[in-house]
Scaffold this motif. Structure first.
Motif, PDB file in Angstrom:
ATOM      1  N   PHE A 194       0.813  -1.215   0.000  1.00 38.23           N
ATOM      2  CA  PHE A 194       0.000   0.000   0.000  1.00 38.23           C
ATOM      3  C   PHE A 194       0.851   1.272   0.000  1.00 38.23           C
ATOM      4  O   PHE A 194       0.340   2.352  -0.335  1.00 38.23           O
ATOM      5  N   ASN A 195       2.126   1.172   0.394  1.00 40.03           N
ATOM      6  CA  ASN A 195       2.949   2.391   0.391  1.00 40.03           C
ATOM      7  C   ASN A 195       3.272   2.866  -1.029  1.00 40.03           C
ATOM      8  O   ASN A 195       3.840   3.939  -1.221  1.00 40.03           O
ATOM      9  N   GLU A 196       2.902   2.056  -2.032  1.00 38.25           N
ATOM     10  CA  GLU A 196       3.104   2.447  -3.435  1.00 38.25           C
ATOM     11  C   GLU A 196       1.941   3.278  -3.971  1.00 38.25           C
ATOM     12  O   GLU A 196       2.033   3.838  -5.069  1.00 38.25           O
ATOM     13  N   ALA A 212     -10.707  -5.618   8.025  1.00 32.91           N
ATOM     14  CA  ALA A 212     -10.834  -5.888   9.458  1.00 32.91           C
ATOM     15  C   ALA A 212     -12.125  -6.626   9.792  1.00 32.91           C
ATOM     16  O   ALA A 212     -12.152  -7.476  10.693  1.00 32.91           O
ATOM     17  N   GLY A 213     -13.200  -6.321   9.062  1.00 32.60           N
ATOM     18  CA  GLY A 213     -14.483  -6.954   9.364  1.00 32.60           C
ATOM     19  C   GLY A 213     -14.922  -7.993   8.359  1.00 32.60           C
ATOM     20  O   GLY A 213     -16.019  -8.544   8.477  1.00 32.60           O
ATOM     21  N   VAL A 234      -5.168  -5.557  -1.442  1.00 30.72           N
ATOM     22  CA  VAL A 234      -6.004  -5.995  -0.317  1.00 30.72           C
ATOM     23  C   VAL A 234      -5.465  -7.255   0.366  1.00 30.72           C
ATOM     24  O   VAL A 234      -5.427  -7.324   1.595  1.00 30.72           O
ATOM     25  N   PRO A 235      -5.006  -8.284  -0.376  1.00 33.32           N
ATOM     26  CA  PRO A 235      -4.474  -9.472   0.328  1.00 33.32           C
ATOM     27  C   PRO A 235      -3.330  -9.167   1.281  1.00 33.32           C
ATOM     28  O   PRO A 235      -3.134  -9.876   2.266  1.00 33.32           O
ATOM     29  N   SER A 236      -2.576  -8.092   1.007  1.00 33.96           N
ATOM     30  CA  SER A 236      -1.421  -7.769   1.842  1.00 33.96           C
ATOM     31  C   SER A 236      -1.807  -7.204   3.203  1.00 33.96           C
ATOM     32  O   SER A 236      -0.958  -7.118   4.097  1.00 33.96           O
ATOM     33  N   ILE A 237      -3.082  -6.824   3.387  1.00 33.76           N
ATOM     34  CA  ILE A 237      -3.509  -6.310   4.689  1.00 33.76           C
ATOM     35  C   ILE A 237      -4.488  -7.250   5.389  1.00 33.76           C
ATOM     36  O   ILE A 237      -4.903  -6.983   6.517  1.00 33.76           O
ATOM     37  N   LEU A 238      -4.857  -8.339   4.735  1.00 34.31           N
ATOM     38  CA  LEU A 238      -5.710  -9.324   5.391  1.00 34.31           C
ATOM     39  C   LEU A 238      -4.898 -10.119   6.407  1.00 34.31           C
ATOM     40  O   LEU A 238      -3.674 -10.249   6.258  1.00 34.31           O
ATOM     41  N   PRO A 239      -5.531 -10.667   7.444  1.00 34.59           N
ATOM     42  CA  PRO A 239      -4.792 -11.478   8.427  1.00 34.59           C
ATOM     43  C   PRO A 239      -4.085 -12.640   7.744  1.00 34.59           C
ATOM     44  O   PRO A 239      -4.576 -13.172   6.742  1.00 34.59           O
ATOM     45  N   PRO A 240      -2.913 -13.056   8.245  1.00 37.04           N
ATOM     46  CA  PRO A 240      -2.183 -14.173   7.627  1.00 37.04           C
ATOM     47  C   PRO A 240      -3.022 -15.448   7.626  1.00 37.04           C
ATOM     48  O   PRO A 240      -3.864 -15.660   8.507  1.00 37.04           O
ATOM     49  N   GLN A 410       1.967  -2.107   8.356  1.00 31.42           N
ATOM     50  CA  GLN A 410       1.397  -1.281   9.422  1.00 31.42           C
ATOM     51  C   GLN A 410      -0.125  -1.406   9.464  1.00 31.42           C
ATOM     52  O   GLN A 410      -0.725  -1.521  10.546  1.00 31.42           O
ATOM     53  N   ILE A 411      -0.745  -1.375   8.299  1.00 34.11           N
ATOM     54  CA  ILE A 411      -2.204  -1.499   8.239  1.00 34.11           C
ATOM     55  C   ILE A 411      -2.624  -2.888   8.718  1.00 34.11           C
ATOM     56  O   ILE A 411      -3.599  -3.045   9.468  1.00 34.11           O
ATOM     57  N   ARG A 412      -1.870  -3.898   8.296  1.00 34.68           N
ATOM     58  CA  ARG A 412      -2.210  -5.279   8.650  1.00 34.68           C
ATOM     59  C   ARG A 412      -2.183  -5.495  10.157  1.00 34.68           C
ATOM     60  O   ARG A 412      -3.003  -6.253  10.703  1.00 34.68           O
ATOM     61  N   GLU A 413      -1.272  -4.850  10.863  1.00 33.43           N
ATOM     62  CA  GLU A 413      -1.194  -5.003  12.315  1.00 33.43           C
ATOM     63  C   GLU A 413      -2.498  -4.564  12.979  1.00 33.43           C
ATOM     64  O   GLU A 413      -2.993  -5.212  13.909  1.00 33.43           O
TER      65      GLU A 413
END
Length: 510
Positions: A194-196, A212-213, A234-240, A410-413
């Motif tokens: 997302f930083n791109e 998140a939801g 989007v996959p990069s911020i979803l929970p592992p 950061q967003i994923r956390e």
């Protein structure tokens, strides 16, 4: 002489052991029974040619091959190696004392080499469950099968290696795989971040809430505003993925033949982006020989529908049931197949046929054209999309800014922390995240104080929000509160959630 060799058949995303019984007796003829398809029936020509080229032969006697259970349809050329080994042992051309301890599968080429087959992971899992010592299969499939612990996996490139293994006791090279180490090493392996993305802070915030939801989301904006770029991240911020989810997802891709020779366990959430010309069968699955569709390949991941109104309406409508039930049932006269389909829907669309917002000077679409364009998305389908966000074009100052934005990590956390709250909240129920809440859960977990309730009432009246927006706003507000680690939904959470219902406003329905 009667010999039994063991293979496996795929049904849905699971496997079932197949006993290939080969009996050679007096007489002449080659008889293959047990509901084989044409590819299996043609195996006699491949097998006879292979054995002749290797110095063996199909004897001029009566050969009866039964594939049990006889009422289950068998498909594909993966039984070539199984049948060939049965014929060789039954005709006493080779000996094999421990043949019954292995699942043997592989498609033969005329020179005896083996071609890769589909569905290896569920086959290997079933082999372990049934107590087999090991599995012998084409070398290209070994990494996929080696995911399964407590099972000997042998990859071979030619039938002669299998013959030598059973007849002469020449050992095969066993493939071993550290599933957890591979999983941990590649769990952060994302091609996009997302930083791109320049600007689009509002859209990033909406996607964070959606992740998140577990909410479905649609991005509405003119061409070149970055809708596809946002969706791919989007996959990069979803929970592992958990190990269980990774195995589930890998099984589906294995059955569909989407696992490469150098791949094994899927470690990141899938991202599927079908073209708008896709058929309804290709999207949900099925066909003459049922295969998982795109929505099942997106299981535990993201299904992205770019330019959603360009998809055929019938294609979009068949998603309604999977979005609700999170599985697809393919029904045929003689069998039913169930494929899992728990995915997050991310869609994008232009705000009008010309591609611009109705209040944009560049918009040349008439009100009739806009209404016809919007009508391509039915109410019941929109009812299953919680968040509608407008994506405006990026200004030059933002594009030329060298400063990088917030990273996916950061967003994923924050997303992971919000999901942890939801897991604890729903630990005694069948749901896992806020988007799955029903009326009972909404009533229990989405209580509003007087100020928040009055704010929601005013918004519905002033913005002419539809009735279906009520529950969606409460679900999204609950997720926003979870991201803020707040136990109760505050007016500020309701206010933000109201902003994410663009398509329910009078602005779009005039």
């Amino acid at each position: 002489m009667l010999v039994k060799v063991y293979g496996s058949a795929i049904h849905g995303v699971s496997a079932q052991c197949i006993t290939v019984e080969v009996n050679i007796d007096k007489g002449v003829g080659y008889h293959l029974v047990g509901l084989p398809d044409n590819a299996i029936k043609e195996s006699s020509h491949r097998i006879s040619t292979v054995l002749k080229n290797l110095g063996y032969k199909i004897m001029g006697r009566k050969i009866i091959i039964n594939m049990a259970p006889a009422d289950l349809r068998k498909e594909g050329a993966a039984y070539d190696l199984t049948i060939a080994m049965g014929i060789l042992v039954a005709s006493n051309q080779i000996s094999a004392r421990n043949l019954d301890q292995y699942i043997i599968m592989g498609e033969l080429s005329l020179d005896g080499s083996l071609q890769p087959i589909k569905g290896i992971l569920p086959i290997a899992i079933k082999a372990r469950e049934d107590g087999f010592k090991g599995i012998i299969l084409p070398a290209q499939n070994t990494r996929e099968a080696a995911i399964v612990n407590d099972l000997e996996v042998y990859g071979v490139s030619n039938i002669t290696e299998v013959i030598d293994f059973f007849d002469k006791g020449i050992s095969l090279s066993r493939t071993e795989f550290d599933t957890r180490a591979e999983f941990q090493n590649r769990i952060e392996d994302f091609p996009f971040d997302f930083n791109e993305v320049k600007g689009q802070d509002t859209a990033k915030r909406a996607l964070e809430i959606a992740a998140a939801g577990g909410h479905n989301i649609i991005l509405i904006g003119p061409p070149g505003s970055g809708k596809t770029m946002l969706a791919k991240r989007v996959p990069s911020i979803l929970p592992p993925l958990s190990i269980r989810e990774a195995l589930e997802t890998t099984k589906i891709h294995s059955v569909a033949g989407k696992i490469g020779a150098e791949s094994s366990l899927l470690t990141v959430r899938p991202f599927r982006s079908p073209h708008h010309t896709i058929s309804d069968v290709a999207l949900v699955g099925g066909g003459s020989y049922p295969q998982p569709g795109e929505i099942s390949l997106a299981h535990n991941g993201v299904l992205f529908l770019d330019e959603m109104p360009e998809f055929k309406r019938t294609v979009l409508e068949v998603m309604r049931q999977p979005l609700e039930d999170r599985e697809v049932t393919i029904s045929r006269a003689k069998f039913n197949v169930v494929y899992p389909a728990s995915f997050m829907l991310v869609a994008s669309m232009n705000p009008s046929p010309s591609g611009y917002f109705p209040d944009d000077p560049n918009n040349t679409s008439t009100s009739f054209e806009m209404q016809r364009y919007m009508n391509k998305l039915s109410g019941p389908l929109l009812d299953r999309i919680d968040i509608h966000i407008e994506v405006n074009k990026v200004e030059f100052e933002q594009l030329s800014d060298k400063k990088k934005g917030e990273s996916s990590k950061q967003i994923r956390e924050r997303v992971v922390k919000a999901r942890a709250i939801q897991n604890l909240r729903y630990e005694k129920s069948a749901i896992h995240y806020n988007a799955q809440m029903g009326p009972k859960e909404i009533e229990r977990y989405c209580e509003l104080d007087e100020v928040a309730l009055q704010l929601l009432k005013t918004a519905m009246e002033k913005l002419n929000l539809s009735a279906r927006a009520y529950d969606r706003i409460l679900k999204v507000a609950r997720t926003i509160a979870d991201l803020e680690n707040e136990k109760n939904i505050a007016p500020v959470h309701i206010s933000e959630a109201i902003q994410y219902r663009s398509l329910d406003r009078e602005f779009w329905n005039a």
